[in-house]
Design an enzyme around this catalytic site. Sequence first.
Site, PDB file in Angstrom:
ATOM      1  N   LYS A   1       0.864  -1.187   0.000  1.00 52.87           N
ATOM      2  CA  LYS A   1       0.000   0.000   0.000  1.00 52.87           C
ATOM      3  C   LYS A   1       0.887   1.218   0.000  1.00 52.87           C
ATOM      4  CE  LYS A   1      -3.940   2.077   0.265  1.00 52.87           C
ATOM      5  NZ  LYS A   1      -3.512   2.789  -0.961  1.00 52.87           N
TER       6      LYS A   1
ATOM      7  N   GLN B   1       7.232   3.835   3.947  1.00 53.26           N
ATOM      8  CA  GLN B   1       5.838   3.386   3.974  1.00 53.26           C
ATOM      9  C   GLN B   1       5.667   2.097   4.792  1.00 53.26           C
ATOM     10  OE1 GLN B   1       3.883   5.519   1.583  1.00 53.26           O
ATOM     11  NE2 GLN B   1       2.208   4.963   2.927  1.00 53.26           N
TER      12      GLN B   1
ATOM     13  N   LYS C   1       5.387   1.790  -3.099  1.00 52.72           N
ATOM     14  CA  LYS C   1       5.292   3.149  -3.654  1.00 52.72           C
ATOM     15  C   LYS C   1       5.537   3.090  -5.142  1.00 52.72           C
ATOM     16  CE  LYS C   1       4.712   7.456  -2.265  1.00 52.72           C
ATOM     17  NZ  LYS C   1       3.946   7.946  -1.105  1.00 52.72           N
TER      18      LYS C   1
ATOM     19  N   ASP D   1      -0.286  10.820  -4.348  1.00 54.19           N
ATOM     20  CA  ASP D   1       0.885  11.435  -3.708  1.00 54.19           C
ATOM     21  C   ASP D   1       1.116  12.737  -4.490  1.00 54.19           C
ATOM     22  OD1 ASP D   1       3.153  10.756  -1.629  1.00 54.19           O
ATOM     23  OD2 ASP D   1       4.224  11.564  -3.343  1.00 54.19           O
TER      24      ASP D   1
ATOM     25  N   THR E   1      -4.860  13.315   5.379  1.00 56.22           N
ATOM     26  CA  THR E   1      -3.450  13.477   5.748  1.00 56.22           C
ATOM     27  C   THR E   1      -3.261  14.761   6.559  1.00 56.22           C
ATOM     28  OG1 THR E   1      -2.895  12.362   3.693  1.00 56.22           O
ATOM     29  CG2 THR E   1      -1.087  13.383   4.893  1.00 56.22           C
TER      30      THR E   1
ATOM     31  N   SER F   1      -6.903   5.525   3.726  1.00 58.17           N
ATOM     32  CA  SER F   1      -6.932   4.656   2.542  1.00 58.17           C
ATOM     33  C   SER F   1      -7.290   3.227   2.946  1.00 58.17           C
ATOM     34  CB  SER F   1      -5.563   4.639   1.860  1.00 58.17           C
ATOM     35  OG  SER F   1      -5.404   5.759   1.020  1.00 58.17           O
TER      36      SER F   1
HETATM   37  P1  NDP Z   1       0.462  17.796  -3.969  1.00 59.58           P
HETATM   38  O1  NDP Z   1       0.927  17.480  -5.327  1.00 59.58           O
HETATM   39  O2  NDP Z   1      -0.990  17.970  -3.719  1.00 59.58           O
HETATM   40  O3  NDP Z   1       1.182  19.117  -3.438  1.00 59.58           O
HETATM   41  C1  NDP Z   1       2.571  19.190  -3.345  1.00 59.58           C
HETATM   42  C2  NDP Z   1       2.946  20.584  -2.873  1.00 59.58           C
HETATM   43  O4  NDP Z   1       4.342  20.606  -2.606  1.00 59.58           O
HETATM   44  C3  NDP Z   1       2.701  21.639  -3.923  1.00 59.58           C
HETATM   45  O5  NDP Z   1       2.443  22.860  -3.294  1.00 59.58           O
HETATM   46  C4  NDP Z   1       4.030  21.673  -4.669  1.00 59.58           C
HETATM   47  O6  NDP Z   1       4.283  22.884  -5.351  1.00 59.58           O
HETATM   48  C5  NDP Z   1       5.004  21.474  -3.533  1.00 59.58           C
HETATM   49  N1  NDP Z   1       6.217  20.814  -4.043  1.00 59.58           N
HETATM   50  C6  NDP Z   1       6.289  19.592  -4.621  1.00 59.58           C
HETATM   51  N2  NDP Z   1       7.552  19.321  -4.992  1.00 59.58           N
HETATM   52  C7  NDP Z   1       8.263  20.389  -4.648  1.00 59.58           C
HETATM   53  C8  NDP Z   1       9.625  20.718  -4.774  1.00 59.58           C
HETATM   54  N3  NDP Z   1      10.494  19.867  -5.335  1.00 59.58           N
HETATM   55  N4  NDP Z   1      10.039  21.909  -4.274  1.00 59.58           N
HETATM   56  C9  NDP Z   1       9.156  22.785  -3.707  1.00 59.58           C
HETATM   57  N5  NDP Z   1       7.837  22.530  -3.572  1.00 59.58           N
HETATM   58  C10 NDP Z   1       7.417  21.352  -4.026  1.00 59.58           C
HETATM   59  O7  NDP Z   1       1.065  16.654  -3.026  1.00 59.58           O
HETATM   60  P2  NDP Z   1       0.621  16.228  -1.561  1.00 59.58           P
HETATM   61  O8  NDP Z   1       0.153  17.409  -0.799  1.00 59.58           O
HETATM   62  O9  NDP Z   1      -0.247  15.054  -1.681  1.00 59.58           O
HETATM   63  O10 NDP Z   1       2.014  15.726  -0.971  1.00 59.58           O
HETATM   64  C11 NDP Z   1       2.887  16.576  -0.224  1.00 59.58           C
HETATM   65  C12 NDP Z   1       3.823  15.723   0.615  1.00 59.58           C
HETATM   66  O11 NDP Z   1       3.061  14.924   1.524  1.00 59.58           O
HETATM   67  C13 NDP Z   1       4.690  14.721  -0.164  1.00 59.58           C
HETATM   68  O12 NDP Z   1       5.919  14.570   0.529  1.00 59.58           O
HETATM   69  C14 NDP Z   1       3.898  13.430  -0.056  1.00 59.58           C
HETATM   70  O13 NDP Z   1       4.723  12.303  -0.211  1.00 59.58           O
HETATM   71  C15 NDP Z   1       3.384  13.549   1.371  1.00 59.58           C
HETATM   72  N6  NDP Z   1       2.216  12.750   1.723  1.00 59.58           N
HETATM   73  C16 NDP Z   1       1.062  12.818   1.000  1.00 59.58           C
HETATM   74  C17 NDP Z   1      -0.033  12.080   1.385  1.00 59.58           C
HETATM   75  C18 NDP Z   1      -1.349  12.162   0.685  1.00 59.58           C
HETATM   76  O14 NDP Z   1      -2.299  11.539   1.139  1.00 59.58           O
HETATM   77  N7  NDP Z   1      -1.469  12.929  -0.393  1.00 59.58           N
HETATM   78  C19 NDP Z   1       0.026  11.174   2.550  1.00 59.58           C
HETATM   79  C20 NDP Z   1       1.262  11.241   3.284  1.00 59.58           C
HETATM   80  C21 NDP Z   1       2.305  11.989   2.857  1.00 59.58           C
HETATM   81  P3  NDP Z   1       4.049  22.943  -6.946  1.00 59.58           P
HETATM   82  O15 NDP Z   1       2.569  22.853  -7.134  1.00 59.58           O
HETATM   83  O16 NDP Z   1       4.640  24.232  -7.369  1.00 59.58           O
HETATM   84  O17 NDP Z   1       4.775  21.760  -7.508  1.00 59.58           O
HETATM   85  O1  2IT Z   2       2.877   8.859   1.589  1.00 64.70           O
HETATM   86  C1  2IT Z   2       1.739   8.388   1.791  1.00 64.70           C
HETATM   87  O2  2IT Z   2       1.448   7.799   2.833  1.00 64.70           O
HETATM   88  C2  2IT Z   2       0.734   8.570   0.740  1.00 64.70           C
HETATM   89  N1  2IT Z   2       1.017   9.198  -0.272  1.00 64.70           N
HETATM   90  C3  2IT Z   2      -0.628   7.957   0.894  1.00 64.70           C
HETATM   91  C4  2IT Z   2      -0.603   6.502   0.506  1.00 64.70           C
HETATM   92  C5  2IT Z   2      -1.953   5.829   0.468  1.00 64.70           C
HETATM   93  O3  2IT Z   2      -1.946   4.652   0.094  1.00 64.70           O
HETATM   94  O4  2IT Z   2      -2.968   6.435   0.791  1.00 64.70           O
END
Ligand code: NDP
Ligand code: 2IT
Length: 444
Positions: free
Chosen positions: A90, A111, A126, A166, A209, A376
């Site tokens: 997952k 993860q 992943k 992600d 999250t 999830s």
């Molecule tokens: P999104 O794509 O929704 O948003 C990502 C955000 O981070 C955007 O604002 C983006 O800016 C910015 N960003 C991404 N890459 C970079 C970079 N290299 N430098 C600067 N800013 C950056 O992703 P999520 O919010 O889903 O994910 C954010 C983080 O949380 C990640 O690390 C992900 O692995 C983690 N995560 C996500 C989960 C989920 O359920 N979605 C669960 C657990 C962890 P821009 O739009 O300009 O690229």
């Molecule tokens: O980093 C994370 O835990 C996620 N992007 C969510 C993974 C999931 O299976 O919901």
Amino acid sequence: MSYVDEVLERVIAKNPAEPEFHQAVKEVLNSLRPVIEANEEVYRKEALLERLTEPDRQFKFRVPWVDDKGQVQVNTGYRVQFNNSIGPYKGGLRLHPSVNLGIIKFLGFEQIFKNSLTGLPIGGGKGGSDFDPKGKSDREIMAFCQSFMTELCKYIGADTDVPAGDIGTGAREIGYMFGQFKRIRGTYEGVLTGKGLTYGGSLARTEATGYGLLYFTEEMLKSNGSDIKGKTVCVSGSGNVAIYATEKAQQLGAKVVTVSDSTGWVYDPEGIDVALLKEVKEVKRARLTEYAAARPSAQYHEGRGVWTIKCDIALPCATQNELLLEDAKALVANGCMAVAEGANMPTTLEATEYLQQNKVLFAPGKAANAGGVATSALEMSQNSERLSWTFEEVDSKLKNIMVNIFHNLDDAAKRYGKEGDYVAGANIAGFEKVANAMMAQGVC
Ligand code: NDP
Ligand code: 2IT
């Protein structure tokens, strides 16, 4: 040489060009030292750490698709199935030009422990691609997602491996991928999570999250005699995690004064307007300059700089290695009391050490952002029983899970004489369950 050092050396030698993977393994194995040393002979004989740091399998594949000009584009797709000792693989799918095997492996490795901490039966995996969704039309996104799933569908399934969102993968992309999976495999199953509500998605998954991050932070503060109410919070990122972290922080009475994206950041001393942020990011898919243009109290700055703003709580919610040693120094100098990671590995090892040495409460991502994957898993349960739960039901389960995660890792840290070291606590608590299951299942 100790068993941990031997395995660290081996991981680096075997995977030379994967610095993020090294970083994740180092953090985990270093904090597991007391546990490993207590059982060194058995673990060494069983090659437990060698097995834990080597994915069960990894897929790398070509993803050809046609852009709006009729030009064929080629990206690389990945899925790393890291460890399924406590449940089906997952983990999310990242779509970002920086994606490579080492990044997917670091995320897959993290993860394993995160999923274990949720208390739910999910293993670690992943995937993703170096595809850049920015500036693409809906048709181009669909063409990419269909091609990506045409290959990925060979390796996944509701009982084997269940991907999700992600960075760069949200409800739109999951929808296109689900449609293609169904078309090729002919089964209607919960093979992806983060689905739309009309076709098997769970209420509260979108928020999970960010909300979970705040439930965890609230519990951590409470247990240290403090509270979120009235606190000033700096958030980085402006995607799924950042938006719902901001929303919940403000519901709990804090004021969030920053958000960022990859081009710049906003300082809004009156507090981020979440409705406007959602409009800019979720509806228009625009840059933060549009937020600043529509909000007189907001100042927009190019580049990075969120951590220079004075705050009580810092929530890095963008990407890996976005909070550096110099940022940690600025946060400490400004009196920050807690850092909780919404993103995966946003804080470098040096910055983490500095924060911990300076008595900042530090919540590692594998615990603090586990609410997304936990919800999830709740989506998987609802799909299995072909029912859907109310928002309140899912949200209250999420809250319980986050509170339990905090206490499990707090207890694990205390058991090994590391009270208050939540990095060690999370790694130890996550590891114990996986190690136990691996040993029980024999050499595999
Ligand atoms: P999104 O794509 O929704 O948003 C990502 C955000 O981070 C955007 O604002 C983006 O800016 C910015 N960003 C991404 N890459 C970079 C970079 N290299 N430098 C600067 N800013 C950056 O992703 P999520 O919010 O889903 O994910 C954010 C983080 O949380 C990640 O690390 C992900 O692995 C983690 N995560 C996500 C989960 C989920 O359920 N979605 C669960 C657990 C962890 P821009 O739009 O300009 O690229
Ligand atoms: O980093 C994370 O835990 C996620 N992007 C969510 C993974 C999931 O299976 O919901």
